[in-house]
Design an enzyme around this catalytic site. Structure first.
Site, mmCIF file in Angstrom:
data_model
loop_
_atom_site.group_PDB
_atom_site.id
_atom_site.type_symbol
_atom_site.label_atom_id
_atom_site.label_comp_id
_atom_site.label_asym_id
_atom_site.label_seq_id
_atom_site.Cartn_x
_atom_site.Cartn_y
_atom_site.Cartn_z
ATOM 1 N N ARG A 88 0.818 -1.205 0.000
ATOM 2 C CA ARG A 88 0.000 0.000 0.000
ATOM 3 C C ARG A 88 0.859 1.266 0.000
ATOM 4 N NH1 ARG A 88 -4.908 -2.427 1.885
ATOM 5 N NH2 ARG A 88 -6.638 -0.968 1.942
ATOM 6 N N ARG A 127 -22.189 -1.618 0.558
ATOM 7 C CA ARG A 127 -21.539 -2.742 1.234
ATOM 8 C C ARG A 127 -21.726 -2.623 2.750
ATOM 9 N NH1 ARG A 127 -15.248 -3.779 0.197
ATOM 10 N NH2 ARG A 127 -14.913 -2.166 1.729
ATOM 11 N N ARG A 133 -19.471 -3.662 7.845
ATOM 12 C CA ARG A 133 -18.068 -3.434 8.223
ATOM 13 C C ARG A 133 -17.934 -2.073 8.873
ATOM 14 N NH1 ARG A 133 -13.579 -4.801 3.733
ATOM 15 N NH2 ARG A 133 -12.701 -2.855 4.501
ATOM 16 N N ARG A 144 -10.073 6.854 4.035
ATOM 17 C CA ARG A 144 -9.398 5.745 3.340
ATOM 18 C C ARG A 144 -9.049 6.128 1.914
ATOM 19 N NH1 ARG A 144 -13.608 1.422 4.222
ATOM 20 N NH2 ARG A 144 -12.385 0.066 2.873
HETATM 21 P P1 ADP Z 1 -10.180 -2.058 1.166
HETATM 22 O O1 ADP Z 1 -9.812 -3.072 0.125
HETATM 23 O O2 ADP Z 1 -11.643 -1.819 1.226
HETATM 24 O O3 ADP Z 1 -9.368 -0.821 1.094
HETATM 25 P P2 ADP Z 1 -8.837 -3.702 3.147
HETATM 26 O O4 ADP Z 1 -9.656 -4.821 3.662
HETATM 27 O O5 ADP Z 1 -7.766 -4.027 2.160
HETATM 28 O O6 ADP Z 1 -9.848 -2.628 2.594
HETATM 29 O O7 ADP Z 1 -8.117 -2.936 4.362
HETATM 30 C C1 ADP Z 1 -8.849 -2.403 5.445
HETATM 31 C C2 ADP Z 1 -7.933 -1.544 6.315
HETATM 32 O O8 ADP Z 1 -6.846 -2.349 6.841
HETATM 33 C C3 ADP Z 1 -7.217 -0.395 5.584
HETATM 34 O O9 ADP Z 1 -8.032 0.750 5.473
HETATM 35 C C4 ADP Z 1 -5.983 -0.187 6.477
HETATM 36 O O10 ADP Z 1 -6.305 0.532 7.631
HETATM 37 C C5 ADP Z 1 -5.622 -1.608 6.901
HETATM 38 N N1 ADP Z 1 -4.632 -2.212 5.970
HETATM 39 C C6 ADP Z 1 -4.882 -3.230 5.084
HETATM 40 N N2 ADP Z 1 -3.776 -3.536 4.388
HETATM 41 C C7 ADP Z 1 -2.794 -2.704 4.821
HETATM 42 C C8 ADP Z 1 -1.433 -2.503 4.469
HETATM 43 N N3 ADP Z 1 -0.841 -3.229 3.512
HETATM 44 N N4 ADP Z 1 -0.721 -1.553 5.129
HETATM 45 C C9 ADP Z 1 -1.304 -0.821 6.086
HETATM 46 N N5 ADP Z 1 -2.583 -0.937 6.455
HETATM 47 C C10 ADP Z 1 -3.346 -1.864 5.847
#
Ligand code: ADP
Length: 188
Positions: A88, A127, A133, A144
């Site tokens: 990310r 969703r 969620r 986000r």
């Molecule tokens: P979406 O695909 O809807 O963005 P995710 O399920 O991938 O949501 O992630 C939900 C939350 O988990 C993110 O908003 C973040 O806070 C945290 N998160 C997920 N993956 C990472 C990552 N690789 N690095 C930092 N935080 C993460």
């Protein structure tokens, strides 16, 4: 074969990830799912993670890399990994590169699921109604999206420069989007 799925929150990464993993027999590695599992377990780490996630911020790279290493060590079969929600930011991309190198692996391609902001908002709010969620409320969503724009979008350029990026139109029917993904993977 290892693939990376990149895209904003609500782009449909989770839905497509399942289909991709079935077709190519990959292990689905979703950092979001791993973090949510950690929250469900409870404890101090879970509470801390929940706060960060509900604020729409990124969890620290140290925690993420720990969680991923643990997962990889206990999920080694199949034909590779589909990384969903990781990397990310640039530092995570470099960590992923190092991690894969240490097990003699590479990324075959990075699939960017492209969706307009209006559609993202609509999808994510519906969703919330279906799945409940707690990070799908409007304020968190905006945070986000902002986090995605500032921290994650630099990865688009990063992967474009090393010729790994494939852009997928993420609007329309699930099956059509999936077909575009399969075409892109098979074209490499
Ligand atoms: P979406 O695909 O809807 O963005 P995710 O399920 O991938 O949501 O992630 C939900 C939350 O988990 C993110 O908003 C973040 O806070 C945290 N998160 C997920 N993956 C990472 C990552 N690789 N690095 C930092 N935080 C993460």
């Amino acid at each position: 074969m290892n693939l990376v799925l990149l895209g904003p929150p609500g782009a449909g990464k989770g839905t497509q990830a399942k289909l991709i993993c079935e077709r190519y027999e990959l292990i689905h590695l979703s950092t979001g799912d791993l973090l949510r599992a950690e929250i469900t377990k409870g404890g101090d780490l879970g509470i801390k993670l929940e706060e960060i996630i509900n604020a729409g911020k990124l969890v620290s790279n140290e925690i993420i890399i720990e969680v991923i290493k643990k997962f990889i060590n206990s999920n080694k079969k199949k034909k590779g990994y589909l990384f969903d929600g990781f990397p990310r930011n640039i530092e995570q991309a470099e960590l992923l590169h190092t991690l894969l190198k240490s097990i003699n692996q590479v990324i075959k391609c990075v699939l960017l699921i492209d969706v307009s902001n209006d559609i993202l908002k609509q999808r994510i709010l519906s969703r919330r109604e279906k799945e409940g969620r707690s990070d799908d409320n409007e304020e968190t969503l905006l945070n986000r999206l902002n986090t995605y724009i500032t921290e994650t979008t630099p990865l688009i350029n990063y992967y474009e420069q090393i010729d790994l990026l494939k852009k997928i139109v993420g609007e329309g029917e699930i099956s059509h989007i999936n077909q575009r993904i399969n075409d892109a993977v098979e074209e490499i």
